[in-house]
Write an enzyme that holds these catalytic residues in place. Structure first.
Site, PDB file in Angstrom:
ATOM      1  N   HIS A  18       0.834  -1.205   0.000  1.00  0.00           N
ATOM      2  CA  HIS A  18       0.000   0.000   0.000  1.00  0.00           C
ATOM      3  C   HIS A  18       0.866   1.251   0.000  1.00  0.00           C
ATOM      4  O   HIS A  18       1.964   1.267   0.571  1.00  0.00           O
ATOM      5  CB  HIS A  18      -0.989   0.006   1.167  1.00  0.00           C
TER       6      HIS A  18
ATOM      7  N   ASP B 296      -0.057   4.247   1.186  1.00  0.00           N
ATOM      8  CA  ASP B 296      -0.402   5.225   2.218  1.00  0.00           C
ATOM      9  C   ASP B 296       0.271   4.906   3.552  1.00  0.00           C
ATOM     10  O   ASP B 296       0.715   3.787   3.803  1.00  0.00           O
ATOM     11  CB  ASP B 296      -1.921   5.309   2.414  1.00  0.00           C
TER      12      ASP B 296
ATOM     13  N   ASP C 262       6.335   0.379   7.069  1.00  0.00           N
ATOM     14  CA  ASP C 262       4.890   0.231   6.845  1.00  0.00           C
ATOM     15  C   ASP C 262       4.382   1.317   5.892  1.00  0.00           C
ATOM     16  O   ASP C 262       3.763   2.282   6.322  1.00  0.00           O
ATOM     17  CB  ASP C 262       4.155   0.306   8.185  1.00  0.00           C
TER      18      ASP C 262
ATOM     19  N   GLU D 288      -5.139   1.616   2.444  1.00  0.00           N
ATOM     20  CA  GLU D 288      -5.113   0.415   3.279  1.00  0.00           C
ATOM     21  C   GLU D 288      -5.283   0.768   4.746  1.00  0.00           C
ATOM     22  O   GLU D 288      -5.897   0.010   5.510  1.00  0.00           O
ATOM     23  CB  GLU D 288      -3.785  -0.332   3.066  1.00  0.00           C
ATOM     24  N   GLU D 289      -4.740   1.910   5.152  1.00  0.00           N
ATOM     25  CA  GLU D 289      -4.755   2.281   6.572  1.00  0.00           C
ATOM     26  C   GLU D 289      -6.129   2.733   7.061  1.00  0.00           C
ATOM     27  O   GLU D 289      -6.316   2.924   8.268  1.00  0.00           O
ATOM     28  CB  GLU D 289      -3.728   3.384   6.830  1.00  0.00           C
TER      29      GLU D 289
ATOM     30  N   GLU E 127       3.823  -6.453   3.899  1.00  0.00           N
ATOM     31  CA  GLU E 127       3.706  -5.844   5.227  1.00  0.00           C
ATOM     32  C   GLU E 127       4.869  -6.303   6.119  1.00  0.00           C
ATOM     33  O   GLU E 127       5.454  -7.372   5.881  1.00  0.00           O
ATOM     34  CB  GLU E 127       2.382  -6.246   5.882  1.00  0.00           C
TER      35      GLU E 127
ATOM     36  N   HIS F 188       3.098   2.284  12.830  1.00  0.00           N
ATOM     37  CA  HIS F 188       2.186   3.214  13.509  1.00  0.00           C
ATOM     38  C   HIS F 188       2.808   3.836  14.751  1.00  0.00           C
ATOM     39  O   HIS F 188       2.085   4.298  15.644  1.00  0.00           O
ATOM     40  CB  HIS F 188       0.858   2.530  13.884  1.00  0.00           C
TER      41      HIS F 188
END
Length: 383
Positions: A79, A81, A111, A143-144, A168, A355
């Site tokens: 992803h 984003d 990530d 995706e997030e 991932e 994150h």
């Protein structure tokens, strides 16, 4: 022809291109800048590149690059984003790749925008002219938040690979199964009034007390009837994460909100889970018509179950020197798997850094990942 950048330069450019996904409009960004970089690089490698607008998004696009024609082959997916960053908690600029203590710091290093730079580095040294089966690169949007990018791509079915790897951060260990994620907001609306005369009002907190009691019964039902011992927590979980109601001790509460989080196992679809919630709350809804509303807080993610004994799982386990594992977090895997491919989640870095302020990728993963990607591509597209 533009010169293909080296690994650190491509990392630097990806990290310097903000692509935050957020449900809040003021934080949400387009991923167009990242798409433009990928389009330039993979086009220069000779890939056929396309962008596809993602429905129900704020100027978001999926990017697909393909080398070779026909069905089969390999899909490498990730992803574009990132999550928002905690301003003031980072030790350096999140959009500047910073090397320190054998780590590359930056928002998206693990990530997971860095995965695309590693794919590029692997392909620069591969004999693309020897490909017998196609290689596809998918860079998805959102995706997030909603996973609408992967959902739209799966729905379109524009490719039909045999195998897929979603990059991932799994510490380069193959993941073949994970739980889903459902969040719901439950609002009870009563009638406010003076606390000295309860009969003239309808106390939303008291109704919510009954609601929580029913949900606890559902929580036990899920634990008793759904089990997968491969998980460290082998049953669906339910969490009461937020509750708020009322504004004064001497007023009958007119409104009360509860937010819940449920993590279903494979085999328990979100639609079925949502119906279970409604069924358990139905007796209270019948007693207090129109008082209870249940709605998603944001789009959920389906659970995913691949096959640890499939030929792809066994090959990837051998090449990565790691046994297939299960994890509790959610990915795009259930949607990618709808393309009909054997799907695994595997990428560099640890989910513990995702994150988090000062997100980083340990540089020890750089060479390992490039070499592993070369071997995966060779077995899926050349051998």
């Amino acid at each position: 022809m533009t010169q293909i950048p080296d690994l650190k330069t491509s990392f630097t450019q990806l990290i310097a291109t903000p692509s935050i996904s957020a449900l809040e409009v003021e934080q949400d960004m387009s991923n167009q800048g990242v798409i433009d970089l990928l389009h330039t690089w993979f086009d220069d490698l000779g890939f056929q590149c396309k962008t596809q607008a993602v429905p129900n998004s704020r100027n978001k696009h999926n990017f697909i690059a393909s080398f070779g024609a026909g069905s089969g082959g390999l899909l490498l997916a990730g992803h574009t984003d990132t999550v928002p960053f905690d301003e003031g908690r980072w030790s350096q600029d999140p959009f500047t790749l910073t090397e320190k203590d054998n780590r590359w710091y930056g928002l998206g290093t693990c990530d997971m925008k860095g995965f695309f730079a590693l794919i590029l580095a692997a392909l620069k040294d591969m004999p693309l002219e020897n490909f017998k089966r196609p290689l596809h690169i998918l860079a998805s949007a959102d995706e997030e938040t909603t996973m609408n990018g992967a959902k739209a791509f799966a729905e379109a079915k524009s490719i039909s690979p045999d195998y897929a790897i979603i990059g991932e951060p799994t510490s380069l260990k193959p993941v073949y199964m994970h739980k889903g994620h459902l969040t719901q907001g439950i609002r009870v609306t009563g009638r406010s009034g003076h606390s000295s005369d309860p009969a003239k009002g309808l106390n939303a907190i008291e109704i919510m007390h009954q609601v929580m009691g029913q949900l606890l019964k559902l929580k036990q039902h899920l634990a008793d009837n759904y089990r997968e011992d491969a998980f460290s927590v082998p049953y669906p979980t339910m969490n009461f994460g937020h509750v708020h109601g009322g504004d004064a001790a001497n007023r009958i509460c007119g409104c009360c909100d509860l937010h819940i989080d449920i993590r279903p196992l494979p085999g328990l679809a979100l639609e079925e889970l949502e119906q279970l919630v409604l069924n358990y709350l139905a007796p209270i809804s019948a007693q207090f018509p129109g008082s209870i509303v249940v709605a998603p807080l944001y789009p959920g993610s389906e659970p995913f179950a691949g096959n640890a004994q499939s030929s792809w799982s066994k090959l990837v386990a051998e090449l990565s020197s790691s046994r297939p594992e299960v994890v509790n977090y959610a990915t795009e895997a259930p949607y990618i798997a709808k393309l009909g491919c054997q799907t695994l989640v595997l990428g560099p870095g640890s989910i513990e850094q995702a994150h988090q302020p000062d997100e980083f990728l340990d540089t020890a993963y750089l060479k390992q990942t490039v070499e592993l990607l070369k071997r995966l591509i060779y077995h899926a597209c050349i051998k």
